[in-house]
Design a protein around this motif. Structure first.
Motif, PDB file in Angstrom:
ATOM      1  N   GLY A  18       2.382   9.184  16.002  1.00  0.00           N
ATOM      2  CA  GLY A  18       2.143   8.217  17.072  1.00  0.00           C
ATOM      3  C   GLY A  18       2.728   6.836  16.850  1.00  0.00           C
ATOM      4  N   TYR A  19       3.386   6.626  15.717  1.00  0.00           N
ATOM      5  CA  TYR A  19       3.959   5.308  15.448  1.00  0.00           C
ATOM      6  C   TYR A  19       5.380   5.233  15.993  1.00  0.00           C
ATOM      7  N   SER A  20       5.810   4.009  16.308  1.00  0.00           N
ATOM      8  CA  SER A  20       7.188   3.840  16.784  1.00  0.00           C
ATOM      9  C   SER A  20       8.139   4.054  15.609  1.00  0.00           C
ATOM     10  N   ARG A  21       9.349   4.436  15.947  1.00  0.00           N
ATOM     11  CA  ARG A  21      10.372   4.704  14.924  1.00  0.00           C
ATOM     12  C   ARG A  21      10.637   3.458  14.078  1.00  0.00           C
ATOM     13  N   ARG A  22      10.686   2.286  14.746  1.00  0.00           N
ATOM     14  CA  ARG A  22      10.970   1.041  14.033  1.00  0.00           C
ATOM     15  C   ARG A  22       9.863   0.713  13.037  1.00  0.00           C
ATOM     16  N   ASP A  23       8.587   0.840  13.479  1.00  0.00           N
ATOM     17  CA  ASP A  23       7.459   0.535  12.581  1.00  0.00           C
ATOM     18  C   ASP A  23       7.421   1.512  11.412  1.00  0.00           C
ATOM     19  N   ALA A  24       7.704   2.785  11.692  1.00  0.00           N
ATOM     20  CA  ALA A  24       7.695   3.802  10.637  1.00  0.00           C
ATOM     21  C   ALA A  24       8.770   3.493   9.592  1.00  0.00           C
ATOM     22  N   ALA A  25       9.969   3.111  10.059  1.00  0.00           N
ATOM     23  CA  ALA A  25      11.082   2.808   9.146  1.00  0.00           C
ATOM     24  C   ALA A  25      10.761   1.601   8.276  1.00  0.00           C
ATOM     25  N   ARG A  26      10.188   0.559   8.889  1.00  0.00           N
ATOM     26  CA  ARG A  26       9.833  -0.652   8.119  1.00  0.00           C
ATOM     27  C   ARG A  26       8.777  -0.338   7.073  1.00  0.00           C
ATOM     28  N   ALA A  27       7.758   0.416   7.464  1.00  0.00           N
ATOM     29  CA  ALA A  27       6.678   0.756   6.531  1.00  0.00           C
ATOM     30  C   ALA A  27       7.220   1.561   5.357  1.00  0.00           C
ATOM     31  N   LEU A  28       8.126   2.512   5.644  1.00  0.00           N
ATOM     32  CA  LEU A  28       8.700   3.340   4.581  1.00  0.00           C
ATOM     33  C   LEU A  28       9.537   2.503   3.626  1.00  0.00           C
ATOM     34  N   HIS A  29      10.252   1.536   4.169  1.00  0.00           N
ATOM     35  CA  HIS A  29      11.060   0.646   3.326  1.00  0.00           C
ATOM     36  C   HIS A  29      10.164  -0.154   2.384  1.00  0.00           C
ATOM     37  N   HIS A  30       9.100  -0.726   2.934  1.00  0.00           N
ATOM     38  CA  HIS A  30       8.194  -1.539   2.104  1.00  0.00           C
ATOM     39  C   HIS A  30       7.415  -0.693   1.104  1.00  0.00           C
ATOM     40  N   ALA A  31       7.323   0.616   1.383  1.00  0.00           N
ATOM     41  CA  ALA A  31       6.598   1.516   0.467  1.00  0.00           C
ATOM     42  C   ALA A  31       7.555   2.178  -0.523  1.00  0.00           C
ATOM     43  N   ASP A  32       8.824   1.711  -0.559  1.00  0.00           N
ATOM     44  CA  ASP A  32       9.839   2.261  -1.462  1.00  0.00           C
ATOM     45  C   ASP A  32       9.989   3.772  -1.314  1.00  0.00           C
ATOM     46  N   GLY A  33       9.865   4.255  -0.065  1.00  0.00           N
ATOM     47  CA  GLY A  33      10.087   5.679   0.206  1.00  0.00           C
ATOM     48  C   GLY A  33       8.879   6.565   0.031  1.00  0.00           C
ATOM     49  N   ASP A  34       7.736   6.007  -0.402  1.00  0.00           N
ATOM     50  CA  ASP A  34       6.511   6.789  -0.598  1.00  0.00           C
ATOM     51  C   ASP A  34       5.820   6.988   0.752  1.00  0.00           C
ATOM     52  N   VAL A  35       5.772   8.240   1.231  1.00  0.00           N
ATOM     53  CA  VAL A  35       5.244   8.514   2.569  1.00  0.00           C
ATOM     54  C   VAL A  35       3.752   8.179   2.694  1.00  0.00           C
ATOM     55  N   ASP A  36       2.968   8.475   1.659  1.00  0.00           N
ATOM     56  CA  ASP A  36       1.524   8.178   1.721  1.00  0.00           C
ATOM     57  C   ASP A  36       1.274   6.674   1.804  1.00  0.00           C
ATOM     58  N   ARG A  37       2.008   5.925   0.995  1.00  0.00           N
ATOM     59  CA  ARG A  37       1.852   4.458   1.040  1.00  0.00           C
ATOM     60  C   ARG A  37       2.320   3.904   2.373  1.00  0.00           C
ATOM     61  N   ALA A  38       3.403   4.477   2.921  1.00  0.00           N
ATOM     62  CA  ALA A  38       3.898   4.041   4.225  1.00  0.00           C
ATOM     63  C   ALA A  38       2.839   4.254   5.289  1.00  0.00           C
ATOM     64  N   TYR A  39       2.145   5.408   5.215  1.00  0.00           N
ATOM     65  CA  TYR A  39       1.086   5.709   6.184  1.00  0.00           C
ATOM     66  C   TYR A  39      -0.057   4.698   6.070  1.00  0.00           C
ATOM     67  N   GLU A  40      -0.393   4.342   4.813  1.00  0.00           N
ATOM     68  CA  GLU A  40      -1.444   3.328   4.579  1.00  0.00           C
ATOM     69  C   GLU A  40      -1.050   1.983   5.181  1.00  0.00           C
ATOM     70  N   ILE A  41       0.214   1.596   4.969  1.00  0.00           N
ATOM     71  CA  ILE A  41       0.714   0.324   5.522  1.00  0.00           C
ATOM     72  C   ILE A  41       0.589   0.325   7.038  1.00  0.00           C
ATOM     73  N   LEU A  42       0.959   1.451   7.652  1.00  0.00           N
ATOM     74  CA  LEU A  42       0.886   1.546   9.116  1.00  0.00           C
ATOM     75  C   LEU A  42      -0.554   1.466   9.603  1.00  0.00           C
ATOM     76  N   LEU A  43      -1.445   2.115   8.857  1.00  0.00           N
ATOM     77  CA  LEU A  43      -2.875   2.072   9.231  1.00  0.00           C
ATOM     78  C   LEU A  43      -3.415   0.648   9.146  1.00  0.00           C
ATOM     79  N   ASN A  44      -3.066  -0.029   8.033  1.00  0.00           N
ATOM     80  CA  ASN A  44      -3.562  -1.397   7.827  1.00  0.00           C
ATOM     81  C   ASN A  44      -2.987  -2.372   8.855  1.00  0.00           C
ATOM     82  N   SER A  45      -1.719  -2.185   9.191  1.00  0.00           N
ATOM     83  CA  SER A  45      -1.071  -3.125  10.117  1.00  0.00           C
ATOM     84  C   SER A  45      -1.538  -2.926  11.548  1.00  0.00           C
ATOM     85  N   SER A  46      -1.976  -1.706  11.871  1.00  0.00           N
ATOM     86  CA  SER A  46      -2.403  -1.463  13.251  1.00  0.00           C
ATOM     87  C   SER A  46      -3.915  -1.493  13.407  1.00  0.00           C
TER      88      SER A  46
END
Length: 573
Positions: A432-460
């Motif tokens: 359900g996340y936008s492509r841009r938000d998903a890409a940014r979160a993955l970048h900040h998580a250094d490619g770790d998908v679980d951390r990227a998901y956490e970032i997206l949860l926290n930011s939204s």
């Protein structure tokens, strides 16, 4: 240069013997001519030069000293400076083309130009200080003119003058534009983090191509520094040394914002110092001698830290040191030149002998080059390969093939990394996340998908902007971008988002100050893309381009230095 070399040597000899030519018996004394002649006869054999030549140089030094003494007194008392003018040949009645001019330093250059023109019957002239043309519309002191400054007066014809004026204006305009566009282009690139799939971005890597972790602010400064350096190098290749120097000095300024530990771990900073001094040489800006000397010292220190005392660190990283030796050849050659200009012939010869030894090893054999190129290797690959393998043809061929394989493996790793990244972004988008938000979160998580998901949860917060919510707003006729923005601003509530969009007449942006976001952002994106593409053209696609010196310019300077240094040994006494 030879005249300057002799003058420096004589001044040193006078200093050692504590001889003051501006005082009796050399000045204001009935027998001053005899004393000057005796001095010339004594010094000439020591310098292995003819007596008249040494006598002429001594007299020039004496006149300078007397003039300087009077000028210092005048400047102290009235702030009127004495400038030395080197006039064009044939415009003064005596053979000496050096004249002096007294002037205040806060006057416009044009005023001085008018005075010189009137006094010596010159219609169109320009003044050169330290290899640079002085701007007529600016004061002397703002352009580095000081008491006792030496300036060259260049005579130009009517047609040349008009052409020069228009060219200068155009050159200045283009140079400023070039600096601004380079800065803007690399500024955009320095702010990109790789989260935009379609946009090129820069990554700073080590000598093996592995990305380096650098704090964001330092990374920005480093990308700008490297960008200005690349642009400067590109201009040097076109022999546009003045414009190149402007860009190189901007690079130097940006490098100063980086931590010293970072500068000492990469060779970029040292190479920049060499390039700046090489431009000084090309522009014959000998007045930049002190700055040149300190820059070469910084370069040498940086090379030692980066490569190791005996290049052992470089050997460990790259397996050989042959390609980097061209940097030391240029370093020693510039050191030899500066030593000669300072009158230290022994040191100049010592450095030049090191240069010649390196040159004989690094100048590629034309037959071997031809054989390697017949195997399908490029000229650059052949040249660098032979240097890396100390001229061994078979080893060079193997070395080039290995390098090609390493580069291909690196590309494959990059492709896999990108493919994996796109898969993860697709997975997050399905949640359900936008492509841009998903890409940014993955970048900040250094490619770790679980951390990227956490970032997206926290930011939204506690909500997710789901694709279903977006589709409901799309069904009502709103655009996808504003629908996503409205849902983020209303915590994912479709009813509130709908009302918000109706209130804003469907033109919602997250920064309400912009009334026409789509038009302006599109225009800005086009400009950004144009600037980025422009500056990327100056970045070499080959990581070792800075080592690929043909040594043609170096060969010319070596020959010049040899002729200068052999002069004192061949003259009759």
């Amino acid at each position: 240069m030879e005249e300057q070399n002799l003058e420096v040597k004589l001044k040193q000899m006078l200093k050692e013997e504590k001889i003051q030519l501006w005082n009796p018996p050399f000045t204001d004394d009935e027998s001053s001519c005899d004393h000057m002649q005796a001095l010339a006869e004594r010094f000439a054999p020591l310098l292995r030069l003819q007596v008249p030549e040494v006598g002429g140089a001594l007299e020039a030094i004496r006149q300078q000293a007397v003039s300087r003494g009077k000028g210092n007194k005048t400047y102290r008392e009235s702030r009127v400076a004495t400038l030395e003018l080197l006039l064009p040949r044939g415009c003064s009645q005596d053979s000496n083309t050096k004249k002096h001019l007294e002037t205040k330093l806060d006057v416009l250059v044009q005023e001085v130009v008018d005075r010189i023109g009137e006094e010596f019957g010159l219609k169109y002239i320009k003044l050169i200080l330290n290899g640079k043309t002085l701007s007529a519309d600016r004061p002397l002191d703002q352009q580095g003119v000081k008491n006792h400054s030496r300036m060259m007066v260049l005579k130009v014809s009517d047609a040349e003058w008009k052409l020069h004026q228009s060219e200068e204006e155009e050159k200045k305009k283009n140079q400023n534009q070039s600096l601004q566009r380079t800065q803007k282009g690399f500024q955009i690139l320095s702010e990109r983090d790789g989260s935009e799939d379609s946009s090129p971005f820069l990554e700073i890597a080590d000598q093996k191509g592995n990305p380096l972790k650098i704090p964001p602010e330092e990374k920005k400064a480093l990308i700008l520094a490297m960008g200005f350096h690349e642009k400067g190098r590109s201009l040097m290749k076109k022999k546009q040394f003045e414009n190149a120097l402007s860009h190189l000095l901007q690079a130097d300024q940006q490098f100063s914002l980086c931590g010293s530990s970072l500068l000492l771990s990469v060779d970029n900073f040292a190479v920049l110092q060499l390039d700046v001094v090489w431009c000084y040489r090309a522009l014959e800006a000998l007045s930049c001698l002190d700055d040149g000397r300190s820059r070469l010292q910084r370069a040498e220190e940086c090379f030692l830290k980066c490569y190791g005392e005996r290049r052992q660190r470089l050997l460990l990283i790259k397996g050989n040191t042959g390609r980097e030796e061209v940097l030391f050849l240029r370093l020693y050659l510039l050191q030899s030149l500066l030593s000669y200009i300072e009158g230290n012939d022994a040191q100049a010869r010592h450095q030049l002998s090191k240069v010649e030894a390196l040159y004989s090893r690094l100048c590629p054999d034309s037959d071997k080059m031809a054989q390697l190129m017949s195997l399908g290797f490029t000229e650059r690959e052949s040249r660098l390969g032979l240097r890396a393998c100390e001229g061994d043809l078979q080893e060079a061929a193997v070395h080039i093939s290995n390098q090609r394989q390493e580069r291909e493996e690196l590309k494959q790793r990059e492709r896999k990394k990108r493919s994996r990244r796109l898969e993860v972004i697709a997975t997050l988008t399905e949640l359900g996340y936008s492509r841009r938000d998903a890409a940014r979160a993955l970048h900040h998580a250094d490619g770790d998908v679980d951390r990227a998901y956490e970032i997206l949860l926290n930011s939204s917060g506690s909500f997710q902007v789901t694709e279903g919510s977006i589709e409901q707003l799309l069904y009502l006729g709103f655009q996808r971008e504003v629908s996503e923005a409205a849902l983020r601003m209303t915590g994912g509530d479709v009813q509130s988002a709908t009302q918000l969009l109706l209130d804003q007449q469907g033109a919602l942006v997250e920064s309400p100050s912009s009334e026409e976001p789509s038009t302006s952002s599109s225009h800005s994106a086009e400009e950004d893309s144009e600037l980025v593409n422009e500056v990327l053209e100056d970045i070499s696609r080959h990581e070792e381009d800075y080592l690929d010196l043909t040594l043609e310019e170096e060969s010319e300077l070596i020959a010049t230095m040899k002729s200068y240094l052999s002069r004192g040994h061949t003259h009759a006494v």
